[in-house]
Design an enzyme around this catalytic site. Structure first.
Site, mmCIF file in Angstrom:
data_model
loop_
_atom_site.group_PDB
_atom_site.id
_atom_site.type_symbol
_atom_site.label_atom_id
_atom_site.label_comp_id
_atom_site.label_asym_id
_atom_site.label_seq_id
_atom_site.Cartn_x
_atom_site.Cartn_y
_atom_site.Cartn_z
ATOM 1 N N GLU A 180 6.543 -18.035 -9.424
ATOM 2 C CA GLU A 180 7.049 -16.660 -9.300
ATOM 3 C C GLU A 180 8.047 -16.399 -10.425
ATOM 4 O O GLU A 180 9.012 -17.139 -10.587
ATOM 5 C CB GLU A 180 7.710 -16.469 -7.942
ATOM 6 C CG GLU A 180 8.560 -15.222 -7.776
ATOM 7 C CD GLU A 180 7.802 -13.939 -8.031
ATOM 8 O OE1 GLU A 180 8.284 -13.130 -8.852
ATOM 9 O OE2 GLU A 180 6.735 -13.749 -7.418
ATOM 10 N N GLY A 208 -4.197 -11.276 -3.431
ATOM 11 C CA GLY A 208 -3.675 -10.339 -4.421
ATOM 12 C C GLY A 208 -4.788 -9.493 -5.014
ATOM 13 O O GLY A 208 -5.915 -9.965 -5.188
ATOM 14 N N CYS A 232 -15.548 -3.964 8.245
ATOM 15 C CA CYS A 232 -16.325 -2.800 8.689
ATOM 16 C C CYS A 232 -16.618 -1.891 7.503
ATOM 17 O O CYS A 232 -15.733 -1.583 6.692
ATOM 18 C CB CYS A 232 -15.542 -2.037 9.757
ATOM 19 S SG CYS A 232 -16.222 -0.410 10.170
ATOM 20 N N CYS A 248 -15.670 1.037 13.097
ATOM 21 C CA CYS A 248 -16.669 1.880 13.764
ATOM 22 C C CYS A 248 -17.377 1.168 14.912
ATOM 23 O O CYS A 248 -17.834 1.811 15.859
ATOM 24 C CB CYS A 248 -17.688 2.386 12.747
ATOM 25 S SG CYS A 248 -18.836 1.118 12.132
ATOM 26 N N THR A 255 0.829 -1.203 0.000
ATOM 27 C CA THR A 255 0.000 0.000 0.000
ATOM 28 C C THR A 255 0.865 1.255 0.000
ATOM 29 O O THR A 255 0.576 2.231 -0.706
ATOM 30 C CB THR A 255 -0.929 0.005 1.225
ATOM 31 O OG1 THR A 255 -1.764 -1.150 1.197
ATOM 32 C CG2 THR A 255 -1.796 1.254 1.248
ATOM 33 N N CYS A 297 -21.639 -0.532 12.503
ATOM 34 C CA CYS A 297 -22.276 -0.920 11.240
ATOM 35 C C CYS A 297 -22.752 -2.374 11.292
ATOM 36 O O CYS A 297 -22.480 -3.109 12.249
ATOM 37 C CB CYS A 297 -21.315 -0.711 10.071
ATOM 38 S SG CYS A 297 -19.903 -1.851 10.064
ATOM 39 N N GLU A 328 2.636 -0.171 9.185
ATOM 40 C CA GLU A 328 3.146 -1.340 9.897
ATOM 41 C C GLU A 328 4.149 -0.865 10.943
ATOM 42 O O GLU A 328 5.105 -0.154 10.611
ATOM 43 C CB GLU A 328 3.812 -2.307 8.918
ATOM 44 C CG GLU A 328 2.869 -2.846 7.862
ATOM 45 C CD GLU A 328 3.546 -3.742 6.840
ATOM 46 O OE1 GLU A 328 2.855 -4.156 5.890
ATOM 47 O OE2 GLU A 328 4.761 -4.027 6.978
ATOM 48 N N LEU A 348 4.232 -10.392 0.773
ATOM 49 C CA LEU A 348 3.101 -11.107 1.357
ATOM 50 C C LEU A 348 3.115 -12.581 0.980
ATOM 51 O O LEU A 348 2.787 -13.447 1.799
ATOM 52 C CB LEU A 348 1.785 -10.457 0.936
ATOM 53 C CG LEU A 348 1.356 -9.235 1.741
ATOM 54 C CD1 LEU A 348 0.130 -8.582 1.121
ATOM 55 C CD2 LEU A 348 1.065 -9.608 3.186
ATOM 56 N N HIS A 372 2.075 1.879 -3.448
ATOM 57 C CA HIS A 372 1.050 2.495 -4.299
ATOM 58 C C HIS A 372 0.987 4.005 -4.054
ATOM 59 O O HIS A 372 0.854 4.797 -4.995
ATOM 60 C CB HIS A 372 -0.324 1.876 -4.015
ATOM 61 C CG HIS A 372 -0.436 0.433 -4.364
ATOM 62 N ND1 HIS A 372 0.194 -0.110 -5.462
ATOM 63 C CD2 HIS A 372 -1.116 -0.591 -3.769
ATOM 64 C CE1 HIS A 372 -0.087 -1.401 -5.523
ATOM 65 N NE2 HIS A 372 -0.869 -1.719 -4.504
#
Length: 350
Positions: A199, A267, A111, A97, A44, A100, A68, A179, A47
Site C-alpha cells: 500500500e 479491485g 443475477c 430477479c 461506489t 434468470c 450500506e 475494502l 464514484h
C-alpha cells in the site's frame, strides 16, 4: 413522525452532492421503511460523488445516495410477512430477479438483471429509507450499528478472502483502502499467516498494521515482489488478494504468488490491462477468482458469525464517525484524499 427528512442527494449530473429536505417515503408492496441507525460510505458512493465515467452511464439524478445500512423497521408494506416492525436489520443491496439463468442456478450474486439501491433507485443516506423485504437481513440486537452497516462490504471481503483455503497460508494483499482493510481483518481472523500488505499511503499502511497485517510495504519505495520473496524464502505467497484496482499492483501480485497459488480479484481496473498472461497465470497454473457481490445468503451468515465471534478487528477500520449529515462533504473529501478507513454516519443526532 415528521413528513420531511434530510438526505444526501445527487441532485444534478456534476461533481458533488447536496443535503436537501425530502419527503419521508411510504413502503409499497414487498417493502419496509426503516429508521436508519447507521450508514457508511462505499467506493461506489465516491464514484457517484465524483461523477466519473461509470456514474455518468448509470446514475439518473436526482437520487438519494448510499446503500450500506443498519436500521430499525418502523413500517411494513402490503404483503410483507417475513419482517416485522421493530426488527433490527441490515440490507443486501443487490436486488435480484430470481428468474434468470444465473439465479436459477443459485448464482444470485451474478443475477443478470441486478438492481442496486443507491444506484438504480433511492438509497439510504437519509434519516429513513425504503428496503425491499426480500433484501432485509435480521441482525442480533446486541450488534453495534457501526458494525451492522459494514456487513455488506464485509461480504465482499469475505468472498475475496475465503474463495479458497486461507488458514495457515501466506497471503499478499494489494491495496489497504476500506475494502482492503476489511480483507486484512478477515484474513487474520481466518488464520492466514503471514499477511503481507502492499500500500503506497503511509496513513493506510499504519491502519493495516493496526488491523493485524504482519508486514507492510510501500510499493513506491521498495520492490514488493522482492519484499515478498525475502519473507517467503523465495517461494512466493500461496494466496494473492487484489483490492486496489491498480494494474501495476496486479502484475506485481501475479509475480509474487507461488506456482499453483490462488488469486482473488475484487479491485476494479481500467477497461484494458496489459500483462504477460502466459508466464504469470497459465504456466504458473494459478487459480483465479473474480469477485462481485455476495453469495445469497451464505456470505451473510459467515459475516454475521465472524462479527459475533469477536475475532474481527473492526474498530481501527472505522476511522470517522459523524452524527447527522451536516459534514458529509468533509467526509467525502477525506475519502477522496485517502485519509480515512470506513466512514460511518449516524443520521439521527439525538
Amino acid at each position: 413522525m415528521a413528513e420531511k427528512m434530510p438526505a444526501i442527494v445527487k441532485t444534478k449530473p456534476a461533481y458533488g452532492a447536496e443535503l436537501v429536505e425530502v419527503d419521508i417515503p411510504k413502503p409499497g408492496p414487498g417493502e419496509v421503511l426503516i429508521k436508519v441507525l447507521a450508514t457508511s460510505i462505499c467506493g461506489t458512493d465516491l464514484h457517484i460523488y465524483e461523477w466519473n465515467e461509470w456514474a455518468q452511464s448509470r446514475i439518473k439524478p436526482p437520487q438519494i445516495m448510499g446503500h450500506e445500512v443498519a436500521g430499525e423497521v418502523i413500517e411494513v408494506g402490503p404483503g410483507v410477512d417475513t419482517i416485522n416492525v421493530g426488527d433490527y436489520i441490515s440490507a443486501e443491496t443487490h436486488i435480484v430477479c430470481g428468474k434468470c439463468y444465473a439465479c436459477k442456478h443459485n448464482r444470485y450474486h451474478v443475477c443478470q438483471n441486478t438492481k442496486i439501491f443507491g444506484v438504480d433507485m433511492d438509497g439510504v443516506f437519509a434519516e429513513y429509507a425504503i428496503v425491499p423485504a426480500q433484501n432485509a437481513w435480521k441482525n442480533p440486537k446486541d450488534m453495534p450499528p457501526e458494525y451492522a452497516t459494514l456487513q455488506e462490504p464485509l461480504g465482499n471481503a469475505v468472498d475475496t478472502v475465503l474463495a479458497g483455503p486461507i488458514a495457515g497460508r501466506s497471503t499478499l494483499i494489494t491495496g489497504a483502502g476500506p475494502l482492503g482493510l476489511l480483507g486484512i481483518a478477515v484474513a487474520k481472523a481466518s488464520g492466514a499467516y503471514p499477511v503481507i500488505v502492499s500500500e503506497p499511503s503511509e496513513f493506510r499502511r499504519e491502519l493495516a498494521k493496526k488491523v493485524g497485517a504482519d508486514y507492510v510495504v510501500n510499493p513506491f519505495e521498495e520492490d514488493p515482489v522482492k519484499f515478498v520473496m525475502d519473507i517467503t524464502d523465495g517461494a512466493g505467497v500461496e494466496v494473492f488478494l487484489e483490492f486496489s484496482g491498480a494494474p501495476k499492483a496486479f502484475e506485481q501480485g501475479l509475480q509474487a504468488v507461488t506456482p499453483g497459488g490462488r488469486v482473488s480479484l475484487l479491485g476494479l481496473f481500467p477497461r484494458e490491462v496489459t500483462f504477460d498472461i502466459n508466464n504469470l497465470v497459465i504456466f504458473k497454473a494459478l487459480e483465479v477468482h473474480g469477485i462481485t457481490g455476495r453469495h445469497l445468503w451464505e456470505t451473510w451468515y459467515t459475516v454475521s458469525s465472524l462479527i459475533q465471534s469477536g475475532k474481527l478487528n473492526l474498530d481501527p477500520i472505522i476511522t470517522h464517525k459523524y452524527k447527522g449529515f451536516d459534514k458529509f462533504e468533509e467526509a467525502f473529501e477525506l475519502m477522496r484524499a485517502g485519509k480515512t478507513g470506513k466512514v460511518v454516519f449516524f443520521p439521527h443526532k439525538k
